[in-house]
Motif scaffolding. Structure first.
Motif, short mmCIF file in Angstrom:
data_model
loop_
_atom_site.label_atom_id
_atom_site.label_comp_id
_atom_site.label_asym_id
_atom_site.label_seq_id
_atom_site.Cartn_x
_atom_site.Cartn_y
_atom_site.Cartn_z
N ALA A 1 0.83 -1.20 0.00
CA ALA A 1 0.00 0.00 0.00
C ALA A 1 0.87 1.25 0.00
CB ALA A 1 -0.90 -0.01 1.24
N GLY A 2 0.31 2.31 -0.50
CA GLY A 2 0.99 3.59 -0.46
C GLY A 2 2.06 3.73 -1.51
N ASP A 3 2.75 4.86 -1.45
CA ASP A 3 3.77 5.11 -2.45
C ASP A 3 5.19 4.96 -1.90
OD1 ASP A 3 3.69 7.30 -0.84
OD2 ASP A 3 3.62 8.77 -2.46
N THR A 4 5.32 4.44 -0.67
CA THR A 4 6.63 4.11 -0.15
C THR A 4 6.64 2.65 0.24
OG1 THR A 4 6.02 4.69 2.11
CG2 THR A 4 7.03 6.44 0.77
N GLU B 1 6.10 -1.39 -9.94
CA GLU B 1 4.65 -1.24 -10.12
C GLU B 1 3.95 -0.99 -8.79
OE1 GLU B 1 1.04 -4.15 -11.38
OE2 GLU B 1 2.81 -4.19 -12.67
N LYS B 2 4.32 -1.72 -7.77
CA LYS B 2 3.67 -1.61 -6.47
C LYS B 2 3.86 -0.24 -5.82
CE LYS B 2 2.33 -5.95 -6.17
NZ LYS B 2 0.97 -6.32 -6.43
N VAL B 3 5.03 0.35 -6.01
CA VAL B 3 5.29 1.65 -5.35
C VAL B 3 5.19 2.81 -6.33
CG1 VAL B 3 6.67 0.62 -3.53
CG2 VAL B 3 7.79 1.51 -5.56
N ASN B 4 4.80 2.48 -7.56
CA ASN B 4 4.54 3.51 -8.57
C ASN B 4 5.77 4.38 -8.85
OD1 ASN B 4 2.91 4.68 -10.50
ND2 ASN B 4 2.18 6.26 -9.09
N MET C 1 13.69 1.90 -9.72
CA MET C 1 13.76 0.74 -8.83
C MET C 1 15.08 0.01 -9.01
SD MET C 1 12.57 -0.99 -6.39
CE MET C 1 11.03 -0.13 -6.23
N LYS C 2 15.47 -0.20 -10.26
CA LYS C 2 16.74 -0.89 -10.52
C LYS C 2 17.91 -0.08 -9.96
CE LYS C 2 15.43 -3.55 -14.58
NZ LYS C 2 15.70 -3.80 -16.01
N TYR D 1 10.21 -10.33 -4.43
CA TYR D 1 9.64 -9.43 -5.43
C TYR D 1 10.64 -9.19 -6.55
CZ TYR D 1 5.68 -8.12 -2.51
OH TYR D 1 4.53 -8.15 -1.78
N SER D 2 10.15 -9.15 -7.79
CA SER D 2 11.01 -8.79 -8.91
C SER D 2 11.12 -7.27 -8.97
CB SER D 2 10.42 -9.32 -10.22
OG SER D 2 9.23 -8.61 -10.55
N HIS D 3 12.09 -6.79 -9.72
CA HIS D 3 12.25 -5.35 -9.89
C HIS D 3 10.97 -4.72 -10.45
CE1 HIS D 3 16.50 -6.68 -9.89
NE2 HIS D 3 16.71 -5.53 -9.29
N SER D 4 10.40 -5.37 -11.45
CA SER D 4 9.20 -4.80 -12.08
C SER D 4 8.00 -4.84 -11.13
CB SER D 4 8.89 -5.51 -13.40
OG SER D 4 8.75 -6.89 -13.21
#
Length: 172
Positions: free
Chosen positions: A88-91, A146-149, A155-156, A139-142
Motif C-alpha cells: 500500500a501507499g507510495d513508499t 509497479e507496487k510503489v509507482n 527501482m533498478k 519481489y522482482s524489480h518490475s
C-alpha cells in the motif's frame, strides 16, 4: 558433489542428509508454506541430480551453490503463483530484520547475518526496503516498481546503489 555428478545415488543421499534442513529453512522462509516448501525441496534435489556436473568448486562452496538453487526455485515458484500480497501507499514498508537470511553467498552463513543487518541499516531507506523485498521476500524489480509507482529504472537504480553500498560496507 562429484559423486552426484557421476550419478551415484548414495552420494546424493549423503548430500541430502547434510543439507536438506538448511535448504528447507531457506525455502520455507521465502514461500511461508510448509507443504509447498516440501514440494519445492524435492524439486531442488531433482535439479541438483541433473545439474551436479555444473558445480564448480572454484566459484564457491557446495552449500552456497545448493542454497542458490533452493532460493531461485522458491522465488520462481512465488512469481509463478502470482501471489496476492499488495503493497500500500507510495513508499515501501519496513520489513522485519529479526531473522534475516542473507542473499546468495551469505544465504546459509549465519555468522554474516549481524554484519549484513548492520550494513542494511546504514543504507538509505528506499534502497534498504527495495533490497529486502527483492532478495528476502521474492519481489522482482518490475513488481516492486509497479507496487510503489516508480519507474522501473528508478527501482533498478535503488537496488543497484543499495547493493553497491552493501558491498562497500561488507568489505567486498
Amino acid at each position: 558433489m562429484s559423486g552426484v555428478a557421476r550419478g551415484d545415488r548414495p552420494a546424493l543421499h549423503t548430500v541430502y542428509e547434510m543439507t536438506s534442513a538448511k535448504l528447507f529453512a531457506t525455502i520455507v522462509r521465502i514461500v511461508r508454506e510448509r507443504e509447498r516448501a516440501e514440494d519445492l525441496l524435492q524439486d531442488v534435489y531433482v535439479k541438483v541430480w541433473k545439474r551436479a556436473g555444473r558445480f564448480d568448486p572454484a566459484k564457491g562452496s557446495p552449500i552456497t551453490w545448493l542454497c542458490a538453487i533452493a532460493r531461485n526455485t522458491a522465488l520462481n515458484d512465488l512469481r509463478r503463483s502470482a501471489r496476492g500480497e499488495e503493497l500500500a501507499g507510495d513508499t515501501l514498508p519496513e520489513v522485519e530484520d529479526d531473522d534475516i537470511k542473507p542473499a546468495d553467498e551469505w544465504l546459509c552463513d549465519m555468522e554474516d547475518n549481524r554484519a549484513l543487518a548492520r550494513c542494511l541499516e546504514e543504507l538509505q531507506g528506499d534502497h534498504r526496503r527495495s533490497i529486502k523485498l527483492a532478495f528476502f521476500e521474492g519481489y522482482s524489480h518490475s513488481e516492486l516498481a509497479e507496487k510503489v509507482n516508480v519507474p522501473l529504472g528508478t527501482m533498478k537504480s535503488w537496488i543497484r546503489r543499495g547493493l553497491a553500498g552493501l558491498k562497500g560496507c561488507l568489505g567486498g
